[in-house]
Design an enzyme around this catalytic site. Structure first.
Site, PDB file in Angstrom:
ATOM      1  N   ASP A  82       0.820  -1.209   0.000  1.00 22.48           N
ATOM      2  CA  ASP A  82       0.000   0.000   0.000  1.00 22.48           C
ATOM      3  C   ASP A  82       0.858   1.265   0.000  1.00 22.48           C
ATOM      4  OD1 ASP A  82      -2.042   1.798   0.175  1.00 22.48           O
ATOM      5  OD2 ASP A  82      -2.494   1.408   2.284  1.00 22.48           O
ATOM      6  N   ASP A  90      -1.656   5.761  -6.517  1.00 20.26           N
ATOM      7  CA  ASP A  90      -1.973   4.827  -5.442  1.00 20.26           C
ATOM      8  C   ASP A  90      -1.957   3.386  -5.951  1.00 20.26           C
ATOM      9  OD1 ASP A  90      -2.830   3.959  -2.911  1.00 20.26           O
ATOM     10  OD2 ASP A  90      -4.919   3.994  -3.546  1.00 20.26           O
TER      11      ASP A  90
END
Ligand SMILES: *[C@@H]1O[C@H](CO)[C@@H](O)[C@H](O)[C@H]1NC(C)=O
Ligand SMILES: *[C@@H]1O[C@H](CO)[C@@H](O)[C@H](O)[C@H]1NC(C)=O
Ligand SMILES: *[C@@H]1O[C@H](CO)[C@@H](O)[C@H](O)[C@H]1NC(C)=O
Ligand SMILES: *[C@@H]1O[C@H](CO)[C@@H](O)[C@H](O)[C@H]1NC(C)=O
Ligand SMILES: *[C@@H]1O[C@H](CO)[C@@H](O)[C@H](O)[C@H]1NC(C)=O
Ligand SMILES: *[C@@H]1O[C@H](CO)[C@@H](O)[C@H](O)[C@H]1NC(C)=O
Length: 438
Positions: free
Chosen positions: A103, A307
């Site tokens: 992440d 992201d």
């Protein structure tokens, strides 16, 4: 003099990274997608994205800023693996391997620790770290710098040590901070701070590896200075490489680079912001101005992040409206269908399995970087007919929701690209690539 030197030495010691990187030559690991995106699966991806966004936007706003000084809590929204990728990370001595979600939007590294309640049981044998069985496990005290860098709202101290507890919409993770020996690829690092989670309310995940910009992230702790990955398109089988340190480099002639930004209103943020300055659809340059995707004056959101954990791409309303208008006017000869039933917006019927020509999409970034997005990264088949031929195709870009004021370049739009996060150089670079050759 001697005492001055001693104080100086002590100061240098205290200022140097708490965890020393074992081997700075660079190392690699592989990423595997948790979900495959195929026709009919987009709805699930959009729903996963929406949960993630609620949290990303919360953490990127002044509301988030008021309660935390860190966006560690951002990772909590990854409640079911989103459209994310797993990386194997070995923890402890002897090492135990865990598939953890990679992440770039958060910092904390955490994995399940015994005794564990509500922990995710698969794959078996259940990947739960047994602190008592690892010779390198050590709890972190509350006065450690790592403990202090947790958001105060999620941190507590008691006899257990530095206790954290992240509650959010539909999930939670709770435990305490500790240090352990981590093995990534072939390299081993000692005394890496991580969350030993004794409660896991994050479905289908045994943990997360935060690669964000804060002090607790893997890349910050190992001091690697840079990392890169190449995500193979979701239809292609096989793993995707992730590279750290000196191994992370783009040598291609077609490399494009743009500076990484920081949101001036946030004292600390995990996010990798880039400056999206222009969009071209077909031969039309959209009327994007320097304020369209800029940080908002109030500090509540704005900006564009890259992201790894969001699947589709989301643009703030004004930007999305321009993109939609341009596609609509240039695809007027196709029949539009309601995208709502696919949880998408702009969709077209295709006839006889014919794949329609779509206008090209180019994103422009500060510094002159241009990204000519491959067709399959922004247009996708969402429905097939009874003979298995493509029946509906949709734009894989959506407007950011009411609450979400940041734009997000999701992982579909990063596929078949080698993307480099140069933390030391504060640059984001990318080049089209065959990920099997990276
Ligand atoms: C991760 O580890 C598991 C168990 O050791 C193994 O089966 C799997 O292939 C590994 N995945 C990757 C991407 O290396
Ligand atoms: C966040 O940082 C600011 C400025 O450093 C500080 O004044 C404030 O107390 C901090 N808030 C929290 C919740 O830690
Ligand atoms: C968790 O994974 C299982 C098996 O792949 C799947 O059936 C289930 O829907 C997943 N749960 C969530 C919340 O994604
Ligand atoms: C410390 O706090 C956590 C979270 O509230 C709790 O689960 C744990 O039992 C506490 N430890 C002790 C020794 O009280
Ligand atoms: C629709 O128009 C575009 C450009 O105007 C053209 O490239 C495309 O082939 C047309 N598609 C169909 C199905 O006629
Ligand atoms: C983004 O780029 C535009 C155009 O070069 C510039 O005007 C603007 O100041 C930049 N924004 C930030 C936050 O650097």
């Amino acid at each position: 003099m001697a005492s001055t030197a001693a104080i100086l030495a002590l100061t240098i010691l205290l200022l140097s990274p708490i965890t020393l990187a074992g081997d700075l030559h660079g190392f690699r690991a592989t990423l595997t997608p948790i979900h495959q995106l195929s026709p009919g699966k987009h709805s699930a991806a959009v729903r996963r994205d929406s949960h993630r966004h609620a949290f990303l936007s919360y953490a990127a706003t002044a509301v988030g800023k008021a309660t935390t000084n860190s966006s560690v809590s951002v990772q909590a929204q990854l409640e079911n693996g989103a459209g994310a990728y797993n990386m194997n990370l070995s923890v402890g001595t002897p090492p135990l391997s865990f598939p953890l979600i990679v992440d770039t939007g958060s910092d904390l590294i955490w994995t399940q620790c015994a005794p564990c309640t509500n922990c995710f049981p698969e794959p078996s044998p259940a990947p739960v770290l047994q602190p008592a069985s690892s010779s390198t496990f050590s709890k972190l005290p509350c006065n450690s710098a790592f403990c202090q860098s947790l958001p105060t709202s999620a941190r507590a101290c008691n006899a257990t040590g530095c206790v954290y507890d992240y509650r959010y919409g539909l999930g939670y993770t709770a435990g305490y901070l500790a240090t352990e020996t981590l093995t990534v690829g072939d390299d081993t690092f000692s005394k890496v701070a991580f969350g030993c989670s004794t409660e896991n309310g994050v479905d289908n995940s045994s943990g997360i590896v935060g690669l964000g910009r804060g002090p607790l992230s893997l890349v910050s702790q190992l001091g690697v200075g840079r990392f890169s990955y190449c995500l193979r398109s979701s239809m292609a089988a096989g793993a995707s490489p992730i590279l750290f340190g000196s191994m992370a480099k783009l040598t291609d002639a077609e490399v494009q680079s743009t500076p990484l930004l920081k949101n001036p209103s946030l004292r600390r943020s995990s996010h990798y912001y880039v400056n999206l300055t222009g969009i071209t659809v077909g031969s039309t340059d959209l009327p994007v101005t320097s304020s369209t995707f800029a940080f908002t004056r109030t500090g509540i959101g704005g900006g564009t992040i890259v992201d790894s954990g969001t699947t589709l791409t989301y643009l703030i309303k004004e930007g999305y409206a321009m993109v939609k208008r341009a596609f609509l006017s240039q695809m007027a000869n196709l029949t539009r269908v309601n995208g709502a039933r696919f949880d998408l917006d702009l969709c077209f019927r295709t006839s006889g399995g014919e794949v329609p020509a779509v206008p090209r999409l180019v994103l422009r970034f500060a510094g002159g970087a241009e990204y000519a997005v491959p067709r399959e990264s922004y247009f996708g088949a969402v429905a097939v007919d009874s003979r298995g031929r493509v029946a509906v195709e949709c734009l894989l870009v959506l407007p950011a929701s009411e609450d979400l004021s940041i734009s997000i370049i999701g992982n579909m739009m990063q596929m078949d690209m080698h993307v480099l996060y140069d933390l030391d150089g504060e640059m984001f670079s990318f080049a089209p690539a065959d990920c099997t050759k990276v």
